[in-house]
Design a protein around this motif. Structure first.
Motif, PDB file in Angstrom:
ATOM      1  N   GLY A 189      86.273-153.271  33.545  1.00  0.00           N
ATOM      2  CA  GLY A 189      84.949-153.225  32.933  1.00  0.00           C
ATOM      3  C   GLY A 189      84.803-152.066  31.963  1.00  0.00           C
ATOM      4  O   GLY A 189      84.276-152.222  30.855  1.00  0.00           O
ATOM      5  N   VAL A 190      85.293-150.898  32.364  1.00  0.00           N
ATOM      6  CA  VAL A 190      85.243-149.723  31.484  1.00  0.00           C
ATOM      7  C   VAL A 190      86.099-149.976  30.248  1.00  0.00           C
ATOM      8  O   VAL A 190      85.708-149.618  29.126  1.00  0.00           O
ATOM      9  CB  VAL A 190      85.679-148.446  32.240  1.00  0.00           C
ATOM     10  CG1 VAL A 190      85.835-147.270  31.291  1.00  0.00           C
ATOM     11  CG2 VAL A 190      84.686-148.120  33.346  1.00  0.00           C
ATOM     12  N   THR A 191      87.256-150.605  30.431  1.00  0.00           N
ATOM     13  CA  THR A 191      88.124-150.919  29.291  1.00  0.00           C
ATOM     14  C   THR A 191      87.381-151.783  28.280  1.00  0.00           C
ATOM     15  O   THR A 191      87.440-151.526  27.071  1.00  0.00           O
ATOM     16  CB  THR A 191      89.415-151.630  29.754  1.00  0.00           C
ATOM     17  OG1 THR A 191      90.108-150.774  30.669  1.00  0.00           O
ATOM     18  CG2 THR A 191      90.318-151.971  28.582  1.00  0.00           C
ATOM     19  N   ALA A 192      86.680-152.799  28.763  1.00  0.00           N
ATOM     20  CA  ALA A 192      85.914-153.668  27.859  1.00  0.00           C
ATOM     21  C   ALA A 192      84.883-152.857  27.081  1.00  0.00           C
ATOM     22  O   ALA A 192      84.742-153.028  25.859  1.00  0.00           O
ATOM     23  CB  ALA A 192      85.232-154.790  28.647  1.00  0.00           C
ATOM     24  N   LEU A 193      84.174-151.970  27.755  1.00  0.00           N
ATOM     25  CA  LEU A 193      83.166-151.140  27.083  1.00  0.00           C
ATOM     26  C   LEU A 193      83.808-150.201  26.066  1.00  0.00           C
ATOM     27  O   LEU A 193      83.297-150.040  24.953  1.00  0.00           O
ATOM     28  CB  LEU A 193      82.365-150.336  28.114  1.00  0.00           C
ATOM     29  CG  LEU A 193      81.480-151.153  29.057  1.00  0.00           C
ATOM     30  CD1 LEU A 193      80.881-150.252  30.141  1.00  0.00           C
ATOM     31  CD2 LEU A 193      80.394-151.889  28.286  1.00  0.00           C
ATOM     32  N   VAL A 194      84.937-149.604  26.439  1.00  0.00           N
ATOM     33  CA  VAL A 194      85.645-148.688  25.538  1.00  0.00           C
ATOM     34  C   VAL A 194      86.117-149.438  24.295  1.00  0.00           C
ATOM     35  O   VAL A 194      85.998-148.937  23.174  1.00  0.00           O
ATOM     36  CB  VAL A 194      86.816-147.989  26.270  1.00  0.00           C
ATOM     37  CG1 VAL A 194      87.729-147.260  25.294  1.00  0.00           C
ATOM     38  CG2 VAL A 194      86.278-147.019  27.326  1.00  0.00           C
ATOM     39  N   LEU A 195      86.663-150.636  24.489  1.00  0.00           N
ATOM     40  CA  LEU A 195      87.119-151.431  23.344  1.00  0.00           C
ATOM     41  C   LEU A 195      85.963-151.726  22.384  1.00  0.00           C
ATOM     42  O   LEU A 195      86.101-151.586  21.167  1.00  0.00           O
ATOM     43  CB  LEU A 195      87.752-152.745  23.814  1.00  0.00           C
ATOM     44  CG  LEU A 195      89.101-152.632  24.512  1.00  0.00           C
ATOM     45  CD1 LEU A 195      89.495-153.977  25.111  1.00  0.00           C
ATOM     46  CD2 LEU A 195      90.169-152.124  23.555  1.00  0.00           C
ATOM     47  N   MET A 196      84.825-152.133  22.940  1.00  0.00           N
ATOM     48  CA  MET A 196      83.672-152.437  22.080  1.00  0.00           C
ATOM     49  C   MET A 196      83.160-151.190  21.364  1.00  0.00           C
ATOM     50  O   MET A 196      82.841-151.239  20.175  1.00  0.00           O
ATOM     51  CB  MET A 196      82.559-153.094  22.901  1.00  0.00           C
ATOM     52  CG  MET A 196      82.922-154.506  23.353  1.00  0.00           C
ATOM     53  SD  MET A 196      81.593-155.380  24.194  1.00  0.00           S
ATOM     54  CE  MET A 196      81.584-154.575  25.791  1.00  0.00           C
ATOM     55  N   PHE A 197      83.119-150.073  22.073  1.00  0.00           N
ATOM     56  CA  PHE A 197      82.659-148.830  21.468  1.00  0.00           C
ATOM     57  C   PHE A 197      83.634-148.355  20.392  1.00  0.00           C
ATOM     58  O   PHE A 197      83.228-147.840  19.351  1.00  0.00           O
ATOM     59  CB  PHE A 197      82.447-147.756  22.545  1.00  0.00           C
ATOM     60  CG  PHE A 197      81.724-146.542  22.056  1.00  0.00           C
ATOM     61  CD1 PHE A 197      80.473-146.633  21.451  1.00  0.00           C
ATOM     62  CD2 PHE A 197      82.289-145.280  22.200  1.00  0.00           C
ATOM     63  CE1 PHE A 197      79.800-145.510  20.990  1.00  0.00           C
ATOM     64  CE2 PHE A 197      81.626-144.144  21.752  1.00  0.00           C
ATOM     65  CZ  PHE A 197      80.388-144.261  21.144  1.00  0.00           C
ATOM     66  N   ALA A 198      84.928-148.559  20.630  1.00  0.00           N
ATOM     67  CA  ALA A 198      85.945-148.169  19.640  1.00  0.00           C
ATOM     68  C   ALA A 198      85.785-148.966  18.347  1.00  0.00           C
ATOM     69  O   ALA A 198      85.891-148.410  17.252  1.00  0.00           O
ATOM     70  CB  ALA A 198      87.347-148.369  20.213  1.00  0.00           C
ATOM     71  N   VAL A 199      85.517-150.261  18.467  1.00  0.00           N
ATOM     72  CA  VAL A 199      85.297-151.089  17.274  1.00  0.00           C
ATOM     73  C   VAL A 199      84.031-150.624  16.549  1.00  0.00           C
ATOM     74  O   VAL A 199      84.019-150.510  15.326  1.00  0.00           O
ATOM     75  CB  VAL A 199      85.227-152.591  17.647  1.00  0.00           C
ATOM     76  CG1 VAL A 199      84.717-153.418  16.479  1.00  0.00           C
ATOM     77  CG2 VAL A 199      86.594-153.082  18.098  1.00  0.00           C
ATOM     78  N   PHE A 200      82.996-150.334  17.310  1.00  0.00           N
ATOM     79  CA  PHE A 200      81.757-149.826  16.728  1.00  0.00           C
ATOM     80  C   PHE A 200      82.023-148.534  15.948  1.00  0.00           C
ATOM     81  O   PHE A 200      81.532-148.361  14.824  1.00  0.00           O
ATOM     82  CB  PHE A 200      80.722-149.597  17.844  1.00  0.00           C
ATOM     83  CG  PHE A 200      79.443-148.981  17.383  1.00  0.00           C
ATOM     84  CD1 PHE A 200      78.524-149.714  16.646  1.00  0.00           C
ATOM     85  CD2 PHE A 200      79.155-147.660  17.693  1.00  0.00           C
ATOM     86  CE1 PHE A 200      77.334-149.134  16.215  1.00  0.00           C
ATOM     87  CE2 PHE A 200      77.977-147.070  17.271  1.00  0.00           C
ATOM     88  CZ  PHE A 200      77.063-147.812  16.533  1.00  0.00           C
TER      89      PHE A 200
END
Length: 177
Positions: free
Chosen positions: A54-65
């Motif tokens: 779950g944290v990985t998914a959030l980190v990936l989205m934040f990284a793209v942002f």
């Protein structure tokens, strides 16, 4: 070192990418079948590694942002963190399965087919995404940014799907632990 460093040829990494892309799934499959005798089962790990997904998914989205905002340094740090999270997940997942019996899904009817569809696509894409992550990372560290952007558009949704479905699989099977 300057952000505008010279583009480095990423072809020298190809053999390593191929070796890791083949070796990681094989080693995981082999270790998945190994049971360590007389060891306390690590039954506390599934909620931890599901949370890591779950944290990985959030980190990936934040990284793209962050990269869309032009914040390359933060994007870089977040992507390295996402890779570390994925490696941590994998280590815990293997450790759990080396000390514990696999949990059988107990749902019936349509939910059983939905669970197995999600599980199967999660497993297959978790294998497929390995070379994509490695190639995307190498293109970034070698400053081949145009090539990096091109493959990242494929890598991101695959990796995000794997991370999110990892959480979904855990939620669906957790009543049967």
């Amino acid at each position: 070192m300057s952000r505008e460093k010279e583009i480095i040829d990423d072809k020298k990494y190809n053999k390593l990418i191929v070796v890791l892309s083949v070796l990681i799934p094989i080693v995981v499959a082999i270790l998945f079948g190994v049971k360590i005798p007389n060891v306390e089962p690590l039954t506390f790990l599934p909620p931890i590694y599901a949370s890591i997904n779950g944290v990985t998914a959030l980190v990936l989205m934040f990284a793209v942002f962050q990269i869309k905002k032009g914040n390359r340094a933060t994007h870089e740090k977040l992507m390295k963190f996402a890779i570390m999270l994925s490696v941590s997940f994998l280590a815990m997942y293997v450790a759990y399965h080396m000390t514990s019996d696999s949990t059988k899904f107990g749902g019936e009817g349509a939910i059983k087919y939905i669970y197995y569809f999600i599980l199967l696509t999660h497993i297959l894409l978790s294998i497929i995404v390995i070379p994509f992550v490695l190639i995307t990372y190498v293109r970034a560290i070698t400053n081949n940014i145009e090539k990096h952007k091109k493959i990242a558009k494929i890598t991101f949704p695959l990796w995000l799907y794997v991370a999110i479905t990892g959480v979904i699989v855990y939620i669906m099977i957790s009543p049967y632990y």
